[in-house]
Design a protein around this motif. Structure first.
Motif, PDB file in Angstrom:
ATOM      1  N   PHE A  29       0.846  -1.178   0.000  1.00 61.47           N
ATOM      2  CA  PHE A  29       0.000   0.000   0.000  1.00 61.47           C
ATOM      3  C   PHE A  29       0.887   1.235   0.000  1.00 61.47           C
ATOM      4  N   ARG A  30       0.305   2.360  -0.379  1.00 58.21           N
ATOM      5  CA  ARG A  30       1.067   3.598  -0.341  1.00 58.21           C
ATOM      6  C   ARG A  30       0.176   4.734   0.119  1.00 58.21           C
ATOM      7  N   GLN A  31       0.823   5.738   0.684  1.00 60.51           N
ATOM      8  CA  GLN A  31       0.102   6.905   1.159  1.00 60.51           C
ATOM      9  C   GLN A  31       0.929   8.148   0.872  1.00 60.51           C
ATOM     10  N   ALA A  32       0.354   9.042   0.103  1.00 55.34           N
ATOM     11  CA  ALA A  32       0.975  10.315  -0.206  1.00 55.34           C
ATOM     12  C   ALA A  32       0.387  11.389   0.699  1.00 55.34           C
ATOM     13  N   PRO A  33       1.105  12.497   0.899  1.00 55.78           N
ATOM     14  CA  PRO A  33       0.576  13.567   1.744  1.00 55.78           C
ATOM     15  C   PRO A  33      -0.804  14.028   1.289  1.00 55.78           C
ATOM     16  N   GLY A  34      -1.719  14.110   2.233  1.00 56.27           N
ATOM     17  CA  GLY A  34      -3.054  14.565   1.939  1.00 56.27           C
ATOM     18  C   GLY A  34      -3.948  13.551   1.266  1.00 56.27           C
ATOM     19  N   ARG A  35      -3.494  12.323   1.143  1.00 57.91           N
ATOM     20  CA  ARG A  35      -4.281  11.299   0.485  1.00 57.91           C
ATOM     21  C   ARG A  35      -4.442  10.097   1.407  1.00 57.91           C
ATOM     22  N   VAL A  36      -5.469   9.315   1.136  1.00 53.19           N
ATOM     23  CA  VAL A  36      -5.704   8.111   1.916  1.00 53.19           C
ATOM     24  C   VAL A  36      -4.727   7.026   1.497  1.00 53.19           C
ATOM     25  N   ARG A  37      -4.547   6.074   2.386  1.00 53.70           N
ATOM     26  CA  ARG A  37      -3.716   4.936   2.048  1.00 53.70           C
ATOM     27  C   ARG A  37      -4.419   4.103   0.981  1.00 53.70           C
ATOM     28  N   GLU A  38      -3.714   3.788  -0.083  1.00 51.58           N
ATOM     29  CA  GLU A  38      -4.321   3.086  -1.196  1.00 51.58           C
ATOM     30  C   GLU A  38      -3.584   1.800  -1.520  1.00 51.58           C
ATOM     31  N   PHE A  39      -4.336   0.868  -2.037  1.00 50.76           N
ATOM     32  CA  PHE A  39      -3.796  -0.409  -2.464  1.00 50.76           C
ATOM     33  C   PHE A  39      -2.911  -0.241  -3.679  1.00 50.76           C
ATOM     34  N   VAL A  40      -1.794  -0.931  -3.689  1.00 49.69           N
ATOM     35  CA  VAL A  40      -0.887  -0.922  -4.825  1.00 49.69           C
ATOM     36  C   VAL A  40      -0.833  -2.289  -5.487  1.00 49.69           C
ATOM     37  N   ALA A  41      -0.535  -3.322  -4.711  1.00 49.75           N
ATOM     38  CA  ALA A  41      -0.393  -4.665  -5.254  1.00 49.75           C
ATOM     39  C   ALA A  41      -0.580  -5.678  -4.145  1.00 49.75           C
ATOM     40  N   GLY A  42      -1.005  -6.872  -4.515  1.00 47.70           N
ATOM     41  CA  GLY A  42      -1.169  -7.944  -3.558  1.00 47.70           C
ATOM     42  C   GLY A  42      -0.820  -9.272  -4.182  1.00 47.70           C
ATOM     43  N   ILE A  43      -0.452 -10.221  -3.337  1.00 48.22           N
ATOM     44  CA  ILE A  43      -0.100 -11.553  -3.797  1.00 48.22           C
ATOM     45  C   ILE A  43      -0.624 -12.564  -2.787  1.00 48.22           C
ATOM     46  N   SER A  44      -1.180 -13.648  -3.290  1.00 44.90           N
ATOM     47  CA  SER A  44      -1.750 -14.666  -2.427  1.00 44.90           C
ATOM     48  C   SER A  44      -0.666 -15.385  -1.640  1.00 44.90           C
ATOM     49  N   TRP A  45      -1.104 -16.151  -0.654  1.00 47.17           N
ATOM     50  CA  TRP A  45      -0.139 -16.872   0.185  1.00 47.17           C
ATOM     51  C   TRP A  45       0.715 -17.837  -0.624  1.00 47.17           C
ATOM     52  N   SER A  46       0.135 -18.390  -1.674  1.00 50.78           N
ATOM     53  CA  SER A  46       0.855 -19.347  -2.503  1.00 50.78           C
ATOM     54  C   SER A  46       1.669 -18.685  -3.605  1.00 50.78           C
ATOM     55  N   GLY A  47       1.422 -17.422  -3.841  1.00 51.35           N
ATOM     56  CA  GLY A  47       2.043 -16.739  -4.958  1.00 51.35           C
ATOM     57  C   GLY A  47       1.343 -16.961  -6.279  1.00 51.35           C
TER      58      GLY A  47
ATOM     59  N   VAL B 164      -0.954   1.196 -11.518  1.00 53.84           N
ATOM     60  CA  VAL B 164       0.390   0.624 -11.608  1.00 53.84           C
ATOM     61  C   VAL B 164       0.453  -0.594 -12.510  1.00 53.84           C
ATOM     62  N   LYS B 165      -0.665  -1.022 -13.064  1.00 53.04           N
ATOM     63  CA  LYS B 165      -0.664  -2.190 -13.933  1.00 53.04           C
ATOM     64  C   LYS B 165       0.282  -1.981 -15.113  1.00 53.04           C
ATOM     65  N   GLY B 166       1.047  -3.005 -15.387  1.00 54.25           N
ATOM     66  CA  GLY B 166       2.006  -2.935 -16.472  1.00 54.25           C
ATOM     67  C   GLY B 166       3.330  -2.327 -16.096  1.00 54.25           C
ATOM     68  N   ARG B 167       3.417  -1.736 -14.906  1.00 56.47           N
ATOM     69  CA  ARG B 167       4.648  -1.104 -14.463  1.00 56.47           C
ATOM     70  C   ARG B 167       5.249  -1.775 -13.231  1.00 56.47           C
ATOM     71  N   PHE B 168       4.406  -2.279 -12.347  1.00 58.38           N
ATOM     72  CA  PHE B 168       4.873  -2.873 -11.096  1.00 58.38           C
ATOM     73  C   PHE B 168       4.700  -4.383 -11.143  1.00 58.38           C
ATOM     74  N   THR B 169       5.573  -5.075 -10.432  1.00 57.24           N
ATOM     75  CA  THR B 169       5.496  -6.516 -10.282  1.00 57.24           C
ATOM     76  C   THR B 169       5.646  -6.867  -8.810  1.00 57.24           C
ATOM     77  N   ILE B 170       4.796  -7.747  -8.327  1.00 51.94           N
ATOM     78  CA  ILE B 170       4.883  -8.206  -6.951  1.00 51.94           C
ATOM     79  C   ILE B 170       5.323  -9.668  -6.948  1.00 51.94           C
ATOM     80  N   SER B 171       6.155 -10.020  -5.993  1.00 51.30           N
ATOM     81  CA  SER B 171       6.618 -11.392  -5.880  1.00 51.30           C
ATOM     82  C   SER B 171       6.932 -11.689  -4.428  1.00 51.30           C
ATOM     83  N   ARG B 172       7.141 -12.950  -4.157  1.00 45.89           N
ATOM     84  CA  ARG B 172       7.504 -13.351  -2.806  1.00 45.89           C
ATOM     85  C   ARG B 172       8.436 -14.540  -2.861  1.00 45.89           C
TER      86      ARG B 172
END
Length: 123
Positions: free
Chosen positions: A37-55, A64-72
């Protein structure tokens, strides 16, 4: 309980890349979904990316689609957020979180949070 510590934030020029890491201790990460998640000044905390327990399932905010990748890497008890093609609008404090992750986009689905790491993207 989980302890989560983010690292890898910093200052980067627009168009550049950063990789955030989330080191987990206290419990094994494998039993938990992980979110960023991310939070910028004056803004609410927002979801960025998530990954399941299994990956096996990954989810991204439209912004952020197409730009960010989440992994574990459960063996290392570490999660990652690879951020490419960064924009000034991505500037925020980024938090990693662990929990049931249902619904995966909701902060309420996570019980454990890191302290946050600052990401600043310059024009």
């Amino acid at each position: 309980q989980l302890h989560l510590v983010e690292s890898g934030g910093g200052l980067v020029q627009a168009g550049g890349s950063l990789r955030l890491s989330c080191a987990v201790s206290g419990r094994t990460l494998s039993a938990y979904a992980m979110g960023w998640f991310r939070q910028a000044p004056g803004r609410v905390r927002e979801f960025v990316a998530g990954i399941s327990w299994s990956g096996g399932g990954t989810y991204f905010a439209d912004s952020v689609k197409g730009r960010f990748t989440i992994s574990r890497d459960n063996a290392k008890n570490t999660g990652y957020l690879q951020m490419n093609s960064l924009k000034p609008e991505d500037t925020a404090v980024y938090y990693c979180a662990g929990g049931r992750g249902t619904p995966i986009r909701s902060p309420t689905a996570y019980d454990y949070w890191g302290q946050g790491t600052q990401v600043t993207v310059s024009s």
